[in-house]
Design a protein around this motif. Structure first.
Motif, mmCIF file in Angstrom:
data_model
loop_
_atom_site.group_PDB
_atom_site.id
_atom_site.type_symbol
_atom_site.label_atom_id
_atom_site.label_comp_id
_atom_site.label_asym_id
_atom_site.label_seq_id
_atom_site.Cartn_x
_atom_site.Cartn_y
_atom_site.Cartn_z
ATOM 1 N N PHE A 48 4.804 6.124 1.515
ATOM 2 C CA PHE A 48 4.800 7.668 0.858
ATOM 3 C C PHE A 48 4.335 8.565 1.908
ATOM 4 O O PHE A 48 5.071 9.744 2.006
ATOM 5 C CB PHE A 48 3.817 7.735 -0.317
ATOM 6 C CG PHE A 48 4.288 7.066 -1.713
ATOM 7 C CD1 PHE A 48 5.265 7.875 -2.241
ATOM 8 C CD2 PHE A 48 3.623 6.309 -2.298
ATOM 9 C CE1 PHE A 48 5.908 7.413 -3.431
ATOM 10 C CE2 PHE A 48 4.175 5.644 -3.546
ATOM 11 C CZ PHE A 48 5.285 6.221 -4.081
ATOM 12 N N TYR A 49 3.452 8.179 2.836
ATOM 13 C CA TYR A 49 3.014 9.132 3.835
ATOM 14 C C TYR A 49 4.562 9.459 4.831
ATOM 15 O O TYR A 49 4.861 10.725 4.963
ATOM 16 C CB TYR A 49 2.228 8.500 4.741
ATOM 17 C CG TYR A 49 1.799 9.186 6.264
ATOM 18 C CD1 TYR A 49 0.979 10.108 6.323
ATOM 19 C CD2 TYR A 49 2.348 8.605 7.370
ATOM 20 C CE1 TYR A 49 0.883 10.852 7.426
ATOM 21 C CE2 TYR A 49 2.136 9.153 8.648
ATOM 22 C CZ TYR A 49 1.584 10.199 8.711
ATOM 23 O OH TYR A 49 1.180 10.952 9.836
ATOM 24 N N LEU A 51 7.495 8.867 3.925
ATOM 25 C CA LEU A 51 8.488 9.836 3.055
ATOM 26 C C LEU A 51 8.057 11.423 3.208
ATOM 27 O O LEU A 51 8.960 12.350 3.431
ATOM 28 C CB LEU A 51 8.374 9.353 1.670
ATOM 29 C CG LEU A 51 9.291 10.091 0.517
ATOM 30 C CD1 LEU A 51 10.660 9.931 0.868
ATOM 31 C CD2 LEU A 51 8.997 9.809 -0.779
ATOM 32 N N PHE A 52 6.927 11.622 3.033
ATOM 33 C CA PHE A 52 6.517 13.178 2.737
ATOM 34 C C PHE A 52 6.628 13.761 4.214
ATOM 35 O O PHE A 52 6.961 14.937 4.458
ATOM 36 C CB PHE A 52 4.927 13.296 2.213
ATOM 37 C CG PHE A 52 5.182 12.982 0.620
ATOM 38 C CD1 PHE A 52 5.896 14.134 0.177
ATOM 39 C CD2 PHE A 52 4.328 11.967 0.034
ATOM 40 C CE1 PHE A 52 5.788 13.687 -1.507
ATOM 41 C CE2 PHE A 52 4.408 11.925 -1.125
ATOM 42 C CZ PHE A 52 5.090 12.857 -1.974
ATOM 43 N N ILE A 223 0.020 9.202 -4.342
ATOM 44 C CA ILE A 223 1.171 10.066 -3.681
ATOM 45 C C ILE A 223 0.627 11.289 -3.181
ATOM 46 O O ILE A 223 1.018 11.749 -2.187
ATOM 47 C CB ILE A 223 2.198 10.064 -4.787
ATOM 48 C CG1 ILE A 223 2.842 8.981 -5.285
ATOM 49 C CG2 ILE A 223 3.210 11.282 -4.650
ATOM 50 C CD1 ILE A 223 3.523 8.929 -6.502
ATOM 51 N N ALA A 226 -1.017 10.911 0.311
ATOM 52 C CA ALA A 226 -0.158 10.629 1.104
ATOM 53 C C ALA A 226 0.422 11.977 1.516
ATOM 54 O O ALA A 226 0.738 12.294 2.745
ATOM 55 C CB ALA A 226 1.145 9.734 0.760
ATOM 56 N N MET A 227 0.600 12.817 0.640
ATOM 57 C CA MET A 227 1.336 14.488 0.760
ATOM 58 C C MET A 227 0.362 15.037 1.569
ATOM 59 O O MET A 227 0.870 15.647 2.614
ATOM 60 C CB MET A 227 1.678 14.669 -0.514
ATOM 61 C CG MET A 227 2.448 15.913 -0.585
ATOM 62 S SD MET A 227 3.130 16.559 -2.401
ATOM 63 C CE MET A 227 1.979 17.276 -3.121
#
Length: 458
Positions: A48-49, A51-52, A223, A226-227
Motif C-alpha cells: 500500500f505504501y 501504491l500511495f 491503508i 501507508a498513505m
C-alpha cells in the motif's frame, strides 16, 4: 533578485538526484517506516505504501519541482513569477520559509542525538555495560543541556559551513559523497543483520504479507497508515524540494526524476527495516515505536552483538548521514530564500541564518531538561515537549496544507494552471506525465490530502 542567468545549477544529474533524495531521506524513514510496516501487517503495508507513493507522492513532487524549474526562484519569488496578476499565492511562499525554519528548530537537535550516539559507540561508552544501563544513557543525554547544545551546534555550524561554499562546491559535493557512503553503509548493515542467527524470522515478520496481523489492526488503519507514511516521507509542502527544481536543467522530464528520488527514498526505508527487524529478532528484543527504537532498543542489540561497538558506530554514522543530508538541503532552502527575497550575499545569508537557527534550536534542547513541560498532543512520542509541538506544527499542518496549496496552484485555473504545469513537467527526455490525469489531480488528489490533514488534527 537573482536573475535567471545567474542562477546556480547542479553540476550533474546524479548530484541533483542524490541531493534531492538526501532531503527526502531522513530520520522518519529509518525509524518510523520499519516500525509502521511491522505493526501493520508487514508486506501488506509495504504494498500500500508503494501504491500511495506512486499515486500521491510522485505527482505532488513533480509539482514542487515544476514550480521551481519554471521560475528559477525560491518559494516566494517562484509564486510571484508564475501566479496570475493581483493574486496572493506568494503568501504561501513565506509560510514555506517559516516551515523550513520550524523544522530545523528541532531537527538539528535530533541530528545531534545521532552524532552523539555515533561518538559514544566509537569511543567505547557502550562497552562493558549491561542491558539495564542502556536506557540510562539516553535519559542522561536528554537531561544534560550542555551535551545536547554541543552536538546540535556541531550539526548547525557544520551544515551552514557546507552551504556557504555554494550549490556545486558545498551542498552538491558533500551530499553526493555522504549519500553514496550512506547507501554503502546501509547495505553492509543490512547484510550483517540478515546473516545473524534468528535474523530470518525478523525478515519474515517484516516483509511477508500477514493478513491476520493486518486484520487485527484493521485494513482501513493499514491503508491510512501507508498513505500517511508515503505522503510525509518526501517532506513536500514547505518548498524543501522546490528549491532543487530551481537549480535543475531542462534536460529531463520531471516524472522520471521524481520516480528516481522516490525509488532511492524507498530503498533506504526498506533497507532500514532489513537492519532493524532481523537484529531485534536475533536477540529477542521487541521492536517498538518512536525514538526509543533507535536510542534504547537497538543499542541493547549492539551491546550483545559480536563486534557490537563497530556495528553500533556504523549504524549511528549512517543515521547521522541520513539526518545531516536533510539538514543541508533545508539550510540551502532557507539561505536561498533570503538571497532571493532580500538580495543578501551567500556569506551574509550564512551568518544571519546560522545565528538564527542556533538560537531558535535552543528551546528544543532545553525542552528536555531546564524547560521541561508536558502538553497533551496526539501521537507525541516524547510526552509533549517543545520538540513535539514543533513537529506537530510542521508534520500535521504545514506539510499537508502546503502540499494542497502547491497542488491547487498547479492544477486550477486560478493559479498557474494545468497546461503550464504539464508543459514544464514533460519538458525534456524521459518519463512523461499523461494529460488524462487532470480530473484525478483536480478532484481526487486534493481530497486524499484533506483526509491526511484532518486525520493529523484529530
Amino acid at each position: 533578485m537573482e536573475s535567471q542567468k545567474q542562477r546556480e545549477h547542479f553540476a550533474s544529474r546524479l548530484g541533483f538526484i542524490l541531493v534531492s533524495a538526501g532531503c527526502a531521506i531522513g530520520i522518519g524513514n529509518v525509524w518510523k517506516f520499519p516500525w509502521m510496516a511491522g505493526a501493520n501487517g508487514g508486506g501488506i503495508f509495504v504494498l500500500f505504501y508503494l501504491l500511495f507513493l506512486v499515486i500521491m507522492g510522485v505527482p505532488v513532487l513533480t509539482m514542487e519541482l515544476a514550480v521551481g524549474r519554471a521560475s528559477r526562484q525560491s518559494a516566494v519569488g517562484a509564486y510571484k513569477a508564475l501566479e496570475p496578476k493581483n493574486s496572493k499565492w506568494h503568501i504561501h511562499g513565506w509560510f514555506c520559509i517559516i516551515g523550513c525554519c520550524v523544522l530545523m528548530m528541532y531537527y538539528t537537535t535530533v541530528a545531534g542525538w545521532m552524532l552523539d550516539y555515533f561518538y559514544k559507540f566509537a569511543t567505547g561508552a557502550f562497552a562493558d555495560i549491561d542491558n539495564s544501563a542502556v536506557d540510562g544513557v539516553f535519559s542522561a543525554m536528554l537531561a544534560n543541556p550542555a551535551e545536547l547544545t554541543v552536538f546540535m551546534a556541531i550539526i548547525t555550524v557544520g551544515g551552514f559551513l557546507v552551504c556557504s561554499f555554494g550549490l556545486q562546491k558545498g551542498l552538491e559535493r558533500i551530499s553526493k559523497w555522504m549519500m553514496l557512503a550512506l547507501l554503502v553503509l546501509i547495505v553492509v548493515l543490512a547484510v550483517n543483520s540478515i546473516m545473524l542467527d534468528g535474523g530470518k524470522e525478523g525478515l519474515a515478520f517484516y516483509l511477508l504479507p500477514d493478513i491476520q496481523r493486518a486484520s487485527e489492526v484493521g485494513l482501513g488503519n493499514v491503508i491510512t497508515a501507508a498513505m500517511n507514511q508515503s505522503f510525509f516521507t518526501l517532506s513536500l509542502g514547505i518548498a524543501a524540494m522546490e528549491i532543487f527544481g530551481s537549480y535543475m536543467t531542462k534536460e529531463h522530464t520531471l516524472p522520471g526524476e521524481a520516480v528516481r528520488i522516490c525509488a532511492l527514498d524507498t530503498f533506504v526505508a526498506i533497507c532500514a527495516g532489513l537492519i532493524i527487524f532481523p537484529a531485534c529478532f536475533a536477540f529477542g528484543v521487541e521492536p517498538n515505536a518512536g525514538p526509543s527504537l533507535i536510542f534504547q532498543t537497538l543499542p541493547r542489540v549492539f551491546v550483545n552483538m559480536a563486534g557490537g561497538r563497530l556495528w553500533g558506530a556504523l549504524f549511528f554514522l549512517f543515521m547521522t548521514f541520513a539526518s545531516f543530508t536533510t539538514v543541508l538541503a533545508v539550510f540551502e532552502n532557507i539561505m536561498a530564500s533570503c538571497i532571493d527575497c532580500f538580495g543578501w550575499s551567500r556569506k551574509k545569508a550564512t551568518l544571519i541564518c546560522g545565528i538564527f537557527i542556533l538560537l531558535a534550536s535552543m528551546p528544543c534542547v532545553l525542552g528536555y531538561n531546564l524547560w521541561y513541560f508536558s502538553v497533551p498532543l496526539p501521537n507525541a512520542p516524547a510526552g509533549g515537549q517543545v520538540l513535539d509541538i514543533e513537529d506537530f506544527l510542521v508534520s500535521n499542518l504545514l506539510l499537508p496544507i502546503g502540499s494542497l496549496v502547491y497542488l491547487l496552484f498547479c492544477v486550477s485555473r486560478w493559479g498557474w494552471g494545468y497546461d503550464k504545469y504539464m508543459e514544464e513537467c514533460n519538458t525534456g527526455k524521459g518519463l512523461k506525465m499523461p494529460r488524462v490525469f487532470k480530473p484525478y489531480f483536480q478532484f481526487v488528489l486534493p481530497l486524499l490530502i484533506v483526509v491526511i490533514l484532518v486525520q493529523g488534527l484529530i
